[in-house]
Design an enzyme around this catalytic site. Structure first.
Site: not given
Ligand SMILES: [Zn+2]
Length: 208
Positions: A9, A110, A155
């Site tokens: 990310d 995701k 995450c």
């Protein structure tokens, strides 16, 4: 291929100037880029993930009527309400402009289901659905994953814990990660929790 680098990310909304900026996010980019080059040079796999929300995503305070940063409940699960972030096909969901994108082999998405948040790169938070990450790694016979990115306390942590549960050797590269730290000790606690689970916490300099 023996190992994979998992770049979690590193998107504009999680970096300085973004809607959910993680303090010090851009400091990790040189570390991450040098690891990307190292993994590429050794013939290993480079996977990057993207938080990839529809704009109706219910983890957004704006859609759920919650207060940003507070804990609520979403479909029976505890849920932190976030500012709108990483909406599909917006500049906020793009990779950071300085990230070495040319060497990324696969991008895993995701958070696409509006009804459930997805911190781990392997499963949504309810563990109802799997991403394609496990299949990609298994197909290539990869047993070890090295995780860098954002954020240590969300995450990165949940991807590392799930990685252990599924049976991988998991390394988290501490100088290649930064945390959200809604509470100041969140990243420190995340590191402790990962260690207890069997995740190896290392520095980028330790990687050959
Ligand atoms: Zn998100």
């Amino acid at each position: 291929m023996k190992r994979a680098l998992l770049v979690v990310d590193i998107q504009n909304d999680f970096c300085e100037g973004g809607s959910l900026a993680v303090t010090g996010a851009s400091e990790i980019i040189p570390v991450v880029n040098s690891l990307i080059q190292k993994f590429k040079a050794s013939g290993d796999l480079v996977v990057a993930t993207k938080d990839w929300h529809p704009k109706t995503h219910k983890s957004f305070a704006s859609n759920s009527g919650g207060t940003v940063g507070e804990l609520g409940e979403l479909e029976g699960l505890p849920q932190v309400w976030w500012p709108d972030h990483c909406v599909q096909n917006t500049s906020g969901s793009d990779f950071h402009p300085k990230l070495q994108k040319d060497y990324i082999d696969v991008v895993v998405y995701k958070g696409t289901n509006p009804d459930v948040d997805s911190y781990s790169t392997f499963f949504d938070n309810a563990k109802r659905e799997k991403t394609n990450l496990d299949d990609i790694l298994k197909e290539k016979g990869i047993k070890s994953i090295y995780i860098v990115g954002l954020a240590t306390d969300y995450c990165v942590k949940f991807s590392a814990l799930d990685g252990i549960d599924i049976g991988y050797d998991v390394y988290v590269v501490e100088d290649g990660c930064r945390g959200v730290n809604l509470s100041p000790t969140d990243s420190r606690n995340a590191i402790k929790e990962m260690k207890l689970k069997g995740v190896k916490i290392i520095e980028s300099i330790d990687i050959q």
